[in-house]
Write an enzyme that holds these catalytic residues in place. Sequence first.
Site, mmCIF file in Angstrom:
data_model
loop_
_atom_site.group_PDB
_atom_site.id
_atom_site.type_symbol
_atom_site.label_atom_id
_atom_site.label_comp_id
_atom_site.label_asym_id
_atom_site.label_seq_id
_atom_site.Cartn_x
_atom_site.Cartn_y
_atom_site.Cartn_z
ATOM 1 N N GLU A 17 0.836 -1.199 0.000
ATOM 2 C CA GLU A 17 0.000 0.000 0.000
ATOM 3 C C GLU A 17 0.870 1.248 0.000
ATOM 4 O O GLU A 17 0.486 2.282 -0.550
ATOM 5 C CB GLU A 17 -0.938 -0.006 1.209
ATOM 6 C CG GLU A 17 -2.071 1.006 1.114
ATOM 7 C CD GLU A 17 -3.134 0.803 2.172
ATOM 8 O OE1 GLU A 17 -4.191 0.240 1.847
ATOM 9 O OE2 GLU A 17 -2.896 1.200 3.332
ATOM 10 N N HIS A 34 7.650 -26.969 2.327
ATOM 11 C CA HIS A 34 6.911 -28.038 1.666
ATOM 12 C C HIS A 34 5.819 -27.488 0.755
ATOM 13 O O HIS A 34 4.922 -28.229 0.354
ATOM 14 C CB HIS A 34 6.318 -28.974 2.714
ATOM 15 C CG HIS A 34 7.361 -29.726 3.475
ATOM 16 N ND1 HIS A 34 7.836 -30.956 3.073
ATOM 17 C CD2 HIS A 34 8.062 -29.400 4.591
ATOM 18 C CE1 HIS A 34 8.764 -31.369 3.931
ATOM 19 N NE2 HIS A 34 8.923 -30.438 4.854
ATOM 20 N N LYS A 79 -13.972 1.359 -3.806
ATOM 21 C CA LYS A 79 -14.937 1.635 -2.743
ATOM 22 C C LYS A 79 -16.098 2.469 -3.270
ATOM 23 O O LYS A 79 -17.270 2.202 -2.958
ATOM 24 C CB LYS A 79 -14.244 2.364 -1.586
ATOM 25 C CG LYS A 79 -13.316 1.475 -0.763
ATOM 26 C CD LYS A 79 -12.337 2.262 0.065
ATOM 27 C CE LYS A 79 -12.980 3.216 1.026
ATOM 28 N NZ LYS A 79 -11.973 3.871 1.900
#
Length: 560
Positions: A369, A400, A524
């Site tokens: 950000e 793994h 938004k």
Amino acid sequence: MPTLIDATSTPAWGTLSGLKSRFADGPHKLRRLFDADPHRAERYTLDVADLHVDLSKNLLTDEIRDALLELAAQMRVTERRDAMYAGEHINVTEDRAVLHTALRRSRTDELHVDGQDAVADVHEVLDKIYAFADKVRSGEWKGVTGKPIRTVINVGIGGSDLGPVMAYEALKPYVKDGLECRFISNIDPTDAAVKTADLDPETTLVIIASKTFTTLETLTNARCVRAWLLDGLVAAGAISDTEQARRDAVAKHFVAVSTALDKVEEFGIDPVNAFGFWSWVGGRYSVDSAVGTSLAVAIGPKGFEDFLAGFHAVDEHFATAEPERNVPLFMGLLNIWYTNFWDAHSHAVLPYSQYLHRFPAYLQQLTMESNGKSVRWDGSAVTTDTGEIFWGEPGTNGQHAFYQLIHQGTRVIPADFIAVANPVHPTKDGGTDVHELFLSNFFAQTAALAFGKTADEVRAEGTDEAIVPARVFAGDRPTTSIMADELSPKVLGELIALYEHITFVQGVVWGIDSFDQWGVELGKKLALQIAPAVSGNDEALATQDPSTQGLVTWYREHRR
């Protein structure tokens, strides 16, 4: 503001380009560098506060180090750092100071910003938080039915969630017995439903963390949690089903981290129980502000003070250490080296501590950000790549899963390995110390990434010639090893501050504003525009693009 400098036009940038071309010749460069210099590890290992940082396995020579430090000088990184510490408005697009470092300064300091003593303001809020935390921890603060608090729910999102949940998970051994914190952030109703399913409303306290008290996700979740708590109290016969009884319950079970006192009061929270913070604290830099109230309750005022002391120790190091011994400066410059000269697109953070399992996610917001920008602070387009994808999982789980890509993939992926010498839970498997087995993997992975395995070494093991190429490790995969004695509140503060300043250094070199986040705004706003279409408004649906129309239509047809 000073005149913007284009890093790519500096003499140091040209020097680094030439050094990269020469350094890239031939395999197993790190083997040769260590063979040529028996003291390499010692020379490239630095200490910052309680952190022991080994940089020797990076793709680095003294000449490259000097060129990187010269780049920092030519980009005036230290001048920009000093401007930040002094409270100058280095957040250009929002015309704000950037003063997360003031959150951890000593009570005796002064720092006047925009007519206010920021340090005095910080300690006034801290004193209020500590008094509140002591009341909750001692049982003095009780719910509406007189029962002490057993669970604290933090409702926030972004910096109001990622920092607190990461720090709480990291410091669980320091949490008061009988007290638990939970964190609700996602607007997906599942998050709140699952987090509250087994809780007792009578012993639950909710902290709503939203500076403006308008954040859509946070306020939606806050209202849902309020309904859960009040309905639960009524259903249990703990309170009567009247408006006054509900208001009394909210006052006892909800507090806020916000400066919008009118909205806090409208929600039903007594403004006395609101803890403020300031425009000069960005969300992703706010875990050590009032946003960390849940953590202060969990680990206590003394633990939180130690947490702040860790931040401050690294702040002081970054401000005063000579460039060649300055760990955040050096690590930030190494990230520039890999991103801009080695075409590295991502950066792995690999904590060999299960308690740090949320640390990579926290760093994703801090770094991505901050530095995920394509425009410089003067409005011009950037002239080079910026930002990296930060990711990771605790060892040995990652070994793994994705270490294969780091070892034998086609791109350089710098990796930071983090470990502590002393575990919280010493365990023996027969005669084997399990923590020592765990850290053997930590040490082995950085060595394997650095030095690899040649074809001759593979053949010497009797490997079939047909699969020799598949079992060769090129090495020269850069890593930084960060170690500490233990994972204490102070050490966690040091780790966070280290990466805050690394992020800052990169932003200065790239000429970007690391302290705004306009990239989150468009989605938004569009969500608010699309919401009526999702709810069945055909006129709103008609204004959307064909793809969005199709997706919303499919959803409406299938929603039961």
